[in-house]
Each structure stands twice: as structure tokens, then as C-alpha cells.
Design a protein around this motif. Sequence first.
Motif, PDB file in Angstrom:
ATOM      1  N   UNK A   1       0.838  -1.200   0.000  1.00  0.00           N
ATOM      2  CA  UNK A   1       0.000   0.000   0.000  1.00  0.00           C
ATOM      3  C   UNK A   1       0.877   1.256   0.000  1.00  0.00           C
ATOM      4  N   UNK A   2       1.940   1.240   0.810  1.00  0.00           N
ATOM      5  CA  UNK A   2       2.874   2.368   0.871  1.00  0.00           C
ATOM      6  C   UNK A   2       3.636   2.523  -0.441  1.00  0.00           C
ATOM      7  N   UNK A   3       4.134   1.412  -0.966  1.00  0.00           N
ATOM      8  CA  UNK A   3       4.952   1.461  -2.182  1.00  0.00           C
ATOM      9  C   UNK A   3       4.151   1.976  -3.384  1.00  0.00           C
ATOM     10  N   UNK A   4       2.934   1.470  -3.555  1.00  0.00           N
ATOM     11  CA  UNK A   4       2.129   1.907  -4.696  1.00  0.00           C
ATOM     12  C   UNK A   4       1.743   3.376  -4.553  1.00  0.00           C
ATOM     13  N   UNK A   5       1.401   3.795  -3.327  1.00  0.00           N
ATOM     14  CA  UNK A   5       1.026   5.189  -3.099  1.00  0.00           C
ATOM     15  C   UNK A   5       2.204   6.111  -3.387  1.00  0.00           C
ATOM     16  N   UNK A   6       3.396   5.746  -2.895  1.00  0.00           N
ATOM     17  CA  UNK A   6       4.580   6.573  -3.111  1.00  0.00           C
ATOM     18  C   UNK A   6       4.948   6.662  -4.589  1.00  0.00           C
ATOM     19  N   UNK A   7       4.692   5.582  -5.333  1.00  0.00           N
ATOM     20  CA  UNK A   7       5.016   5.555  -6.763  1.00  0.00           C
ATOM     21  C   UNK A   7       3.914   6.158  -7.622  1.00  0.00           C
ATOM     22  N   UNK A   8       2.775   6.472  -7.018  1.00  0.00           N
ATOM     23  CA  UNK A   8       1.659   7.041  -7.776  1.00  0.00           C
ATOM     24  C   UNK A   8       1.014   6.058  -8.729  1.00  0.00           C
ATOM     25  N   UNK A   9       0.970   4.795  -8.356  1.00  0.00           N
ATOM     26  CA  UNK A   9       0.408   3.753  -9.216  1.00  0.00           C
ATOM     27  C   UNK A   9      -0.934   3.299  -8.668  1.00  0.00           C
ATOM     28  N   UNK A  10      -1.950   3.291  -9.501  1.00  0.00           N
ATOM     29  CA  UNK A  10      -3.257   2.743  -9.143  1.00  0.00           C
ATOM     30  C   UNK A  10      -3.256   1.264  -9.532  1.00  0.00           C
ATOM     31  N   UNK A  11      -3.325   0.343  -8.568  1.00  0.00           N
ATOM     32  CA  UNK A  11      -3.248  -1.084  -8.914  1.00  0.00           C
ATOM     33  C   UNK A  11      -4.361  -1.535  -9.854  1.00  0.00           C
ATOM     34  N   UNK A  12      -5.486  -0.863  -9.833  1.00  0.00           N
ATOM     35  CA  UNK A  12      -6.593  -1.258 -10.708  1.00  0.00           C
ATOM     36  C   UNK A  12      -6.247  -1.075 -12.178  1.00  0.00           C
ATOM     37  N   UNK A  13      -5.275  -0.210 -12.472  1.00  0.00           N
ATOM     38  CA  UNK A  13      -4.928   0.051 -13.866  1.00  0.00           C
ATOM     39  C   UNK A  13      -3.751  -0.751 -14.381  1.00  0.00           C
ATOM     40  N   UNK A  14      -3.192  -1.633 -13.555  1.00  0.00           N
ATOM     41  CA  UNK A  14      -2.015  -2.408 -13.965  1.00  0.00           C
ATOM     42  C   UNK A  14      -2.431  -3.547 -14.891  1.00  0.00           C
ATOM     43  N   UNK A  15      -1.823  -3.608 -16.051  1.00  0.00           N
ATOM     44  CA  UNK A  15      -2.098  -4.687 -17.008  1.00  0.00           C
ATOM     45  C   UNK A  15      -0.829  -5.378 -17.496  1.00  0.00           C
ATOM     46  N   UNK A  16       0.265  -4.655 -17.559  1.00  0.00           N
ATOM     47  CA  UNK A  16       1.549  -5.238 -17.965  1.00  0.00           C
ATOM     48  C   UNK A  16       2.627  -4.762 -16.991  1.00  0.00           C
ATOM     49  N   UNK A  17       3.790  -5.370 -17.084  1.00  0.00           N
ATOM     50  CA  UNK A  17       4.879  -5.012 -16.189  1.00  0.00           C
ATOM     51  C   UNK A  17       5.337  -3.580 -16.425  1.00  0.00           C
ATOM     52  N   UNK A  18       5.076  -3.041 -17.623  1.00  0.00           N
ATOM     53  CA  UNK A  18       5.434  -1.651 -17.898  1.00  0.00           C
ATOM     54  C   UNK A  18       4.694  -0.696 -16.980  1.00  0.00           C
ATOM     55  N   UNK A  19       3.514  -1.091 -16.528  1.00  0.00           N
ATOM     56  CA  UNK A  19       2.744  -0.248 -15.619  1.00  0.00           C
ATOM     57  C   UNK A  19       3.367  -0.182 -14.229  1.00  0.00           C
ATOM     58  N   UNK A  20       4.360  -1.026 -13.960  1.00  0.00           N
ATOM     59  CA  UNK A  20       5.022  -1.050 -12.651  1.00  0.00           C
ATOM     60  C   UNK A  20       6.451  -0.515 -12.712  1.00  0.00           C
ATOM     61  N   UNK A  21       6.826   0.146 -13.802  1.00  0.00           N
ATOM     62  CA  UNK A  21       8.206   0.602 -13.957  1.00  0.00           C
ATOM     63  C   UNK A  21       8.625   1.581 -12.863  1.00  0.00           C
ATOM     64  N   UNK A  22       7.673   2.342 -12.306  1.00  0.00           N
ATOM     65  CA  UNK A  22       8.007   3.293 -11.245  1.00  0.00           C
ATOM     66  C   UNK A  22       7.959   2.652  -9.858  1.00  0.00           C
ATOM     67  N   UNK A  23       7.636   1.349  -9.795  1.00  0.00           N
ATOM     68  CA  UNK A  23       7.611   0.648  -8.514  1.00  0.00           C
ATOM     69  C   UNK A  23       9.030   0.152  -8.204  1.00  0.00           C
ATOM     70  N   UNK A  24       9.633   0.594  -7.095  1.00  0.00           N
ATOM     71  CA  UNK A  24      10.999   0.145  -6.794  1.00  0.00           C
ATOM     72  C   UNK A  24      11.080  -1.371  -6.670  1.00  0.00           C
ATOM     73  N   UNK A  25      12.250  -1.910  -6.997  1.00  0.00           N
ATOM     74  CA  UNK A  25      12.449  -3.348  -6.878  1.00  0.00           C
ATOM     75  C   UNK A  25      12.364  -3.775  -5.413  1.00  0.00           C
ATOM     76  N   UNK A  26      11.799  -4.952  -5.199  1.00  0.00           N
ATOM     77  CA  UNK A  26      11.763  -5.560  -3.873  1.00  0.00           C
ATOM     78  C   UNK A  26      13.086  -6.277  -3.658  1.00  0.00           C
ATOM     79  N   UNK A  27      13.803  -5.913  -2.590  1.00  0.00           N
ATOM     80  CA  UNK A  27      15.119  -6.488  -2.337  1.00  0.00           C
ATOM     81  C   UNK A  27      15.073  -7.469  -1.172  1.00  0.00           C
ATOM     82  N   UNK A  28      16.141  -8.238  -1.046  1.00  0.00           N
ATOM     83  CA  UNK A  28      16.246  -9.140   0.101  1.00  0.00           C
ATOM     84  C   UNK A  28      16.284  -8.351   1.408  1.00  0.00           C
ATOM     85  N   UNK A  29      16.894  -7.156   1.377  1.00  0.00           N
ATOM     86  CA  UNK A  29      16.915  -6.313   2.574  1.00  0.00           C
ATOM     87  C   UNK A  29      15.500  -5.888   2.964  1.00  0.00           C
TER      88      UNK A  29
END
Length: 454
Positions: A65-93
Motif C-alpha cells: 500500500x505504501x509502495x504503490x502510493x509513493x510511486x503514484x500507481x493505481x493497482x486497478x490500472x495495472x495490465x503489464x509489467x510496464x505499468x510497474x516501472x516506477x515501482x521500486x524493486x523488492x530487495x532481500x533487505x
Amino acid sequence: MKVPDWLVGHVFEPLWDRYEGSERLRTMRELAARQFDAPEALARRRGQRLNAICREAVASTSFWAERFHAAGIDPAGVRTIEDLRDLPLLTKADVRGRLDDLLSTRFAKADLVPAKTGGSTGTALHVYCDARGVQRRNGAALLTDTWSGWRLGQPVAAVWGNPPRAVTFKNKVRTALKDRWIYLDTMKLDEAAVRRFVQQWRAMGPGLLYGHAHSIFLAAEMVRDMGVTLRPQGIVATSMMLLQPEREVIEAVFGVPVTNRYGCEEVSLIASECERHAGMHVNAEHCWVEVLDDDGNECAPGVDGRLVITEFINEGMPMLRYEVGDRGVWHDAPCPCGRPHRLLRGVTGRVADFLVARDGSRVAGISLIENTLTRYPGVAQLQVVQDVPEALTLNYVPGPEWSEDTRRGMEATFQEALGGGLDVRFVALERIPREANGKYRFSICNVKREAGRP
């Protein structure tokens, strides 16, 4: 009494799934029925599944919820991985530091299935998956097992470290009627263990040989040297890099092609070869794979990059744009089998196991080792360890053709790849040491990266 394979595959397996309420076999059948679908149909399903897991992640976890809000991404509009380009990578840390925030509030933590990875850093990584997600993961793995030539119901011979033991009555019944596995424990890989394994093999007649790639290679060498003939219907090598020289030995000894498979504990099956062995098909129904350069851009076919995985089926702990810590290469052509899933040409190794050249650039240790084993006679096994940029230790198991020419040639190869003046130290061993989990690491880099360097 030996239970007929057809009875296990057609009766015991389905009955056990029904008893446990599992989706495993149903998932396998659905994936099998759709594996040759038109690319457009596959793309439509992938878009729907990506959208669903993104909406679920944002609705049920504080982290996403925090990550999508900070990236300005509405999950309802995601259809391809290109829609998540502004979502930071999830790391092991991220996983280590915010594990509870990554778990879905729709599940009690006690109801999730835990897993733990050791990884190359020596620090354990704890992850979870909901029970339904585990069942679907297992169904996908079963389908790729059949690509090797194995059929549901046939016993399995596993070359694996720390094999499980049936303790409860339920597990003992399951082992007798359904999960008919024999194990060669890689932590005790000696001639006596191999002979016991051969006796069990002849009693049970397994259709599949499964295990760590290098461990299967070692077992193949021992079986060959003992003059024993074993013939499975299929071989699945996983959990480690499959080197071409070792593939050739395995196939020559057991008489069937090796099916190379890639996955990890965090997201399970990622890609697998099919019966054509032309590359590894991405598990496209269950995950989205990205191969990224150090600037975060998608790599062209043939270009090595970081592997980033988004899994669709783990609602208990959604893993979106997860950097697994490995590097891979896209294939530049489709598979001749006709399946529409994109192909990985190969996994080039762990990020942590790329060696550091004298000029600070990175070199794939596994590629150097494969090249060395191919070029120079007399090297049965090889492991490279780098603690400082100026020096390497080559742990090697000498073969009958080992000579001073081989040593000089190997030294020149590593100096050419990593920089002149490199101090190369050779250490002869009887066996390359295993990790605690029974696996082998061919390339170990302990050089700290400079700040700002990828």
C-alpha cells in the motif's frame, strides 16, 4: 510389494489430492491444456493475473500500500509489467527488514507455509506462501517434470542434501502409496551410499532422476566408474548452475537428456527446459520475468542482466518485482516446440558470485569456470574464490591428465579475464566442499563492492 505406477498415477495421486483438498493436480492439468495456447490468450491471462495480485497486495499489506502510493500507481490500472516501472524493486533487505508488513492481513501467519533460504551471503531469508499458492506451485513443477519424459505415478530418485524422513503415520502412508522417492544424500556421497542407492533403484525402478545439478554429475561419475547402468525416463537438474561439460557426462551415463530447471524458494518455479532443450520456458502462467541492466532497463536478447520476478499466485506474501540475486539472458528466438512462453537462454550466475576484475568491472565466475573445464584437460572439478581484487584461489580436483601446462593455461585464462598481475593460487583437493544444504558453489566472491557500483 511394488505398487504399479498406473495405480499410483490414476488412483492414489488423485485420491490424495481430494483428501487434502489440494489444487495441485488440477493446476497441472489446466497448465497442460493451455501450454500451446495462442500468444494473445496467454498475454490476456497474464494481464489479468498481474492486475489481480497487485490489487490484492495493496489491499492486504501495508508494505505494498505504501509502495504503490509513493510511486503514484493505481493497482486497478495495472495490465503489464510496464505499468510497474516506477515501482521500486523488492530487495532481500526489504524482505528481512519488513517481513511482517509484506504478509497479507487476510491470513494468519501460522496458516502460511514458511520457507527459508541460505543464499550466498550466509544470512537466512524467511519467506511465506499461502497453502493454495504452494499447491499451484507444485502443480506447475509437476508439468515441467513431464517435459523430461517422466509420467505421474512413476517413482523418483533424488540426489539431494538432508532428505526428508517420514515420521508421522500419515506421512508414512503417503510415502508408501504416493510419494515413492529414494534419496542419495549429497552430504554422504561415497561409494557405499551410491551402492545402496543403486539397490533401491533396481527395487523401485524410478522414472525420474532429480536433484542438484552438480550432485547429479558427481553421482553420474561414480555410477560410471562402478560400471553400473541406470536408465531413468527423464532427468531434472535444478538448484544450481548446470555446466555444459557436466551435462554431457550426465547424459552419457544415464542415456537421456537433462532437463534444466530454474527456481528459488522465494517464488518457486521460474523457468524450465521442455523436451526440445532449446532454452528455459518462463513459467508464464504464474510469474512475470524481467531481465534488467544496471540502470533498470529491460535487456535485449543475448545481453546479461539482473533477474527480477513478479509472482501471480502467492497471496499470502505477494512478491512484486523481486530481485532474486541472479543474472540471466533472454533467448533471441522462440522454442521450436510451439509453446508461446518466452525463453531464457540461460542463468549466468548469482550476482554475489560475479568476480571483480582489476579495473573494477564484473566477470561471470561461472562462465570462466565452464570455459576452463572445456579448454583444459585434467580438471575434474573447479571452484574459484576471490577475497581481494588482486588475487584468486582456484580449488581444483585434478584428473588423470593434469599437468603443468594445464596449470599455466588456467592461470593465463584468469589473468586475461580479470587483469594482468593477478595472483592465482592453486589448491588441489579430493572434493570441492559442499554448503550446509548439500549444494556446491563454483564461484565465491567476497570482495566488497564500492559505494555506487552496481
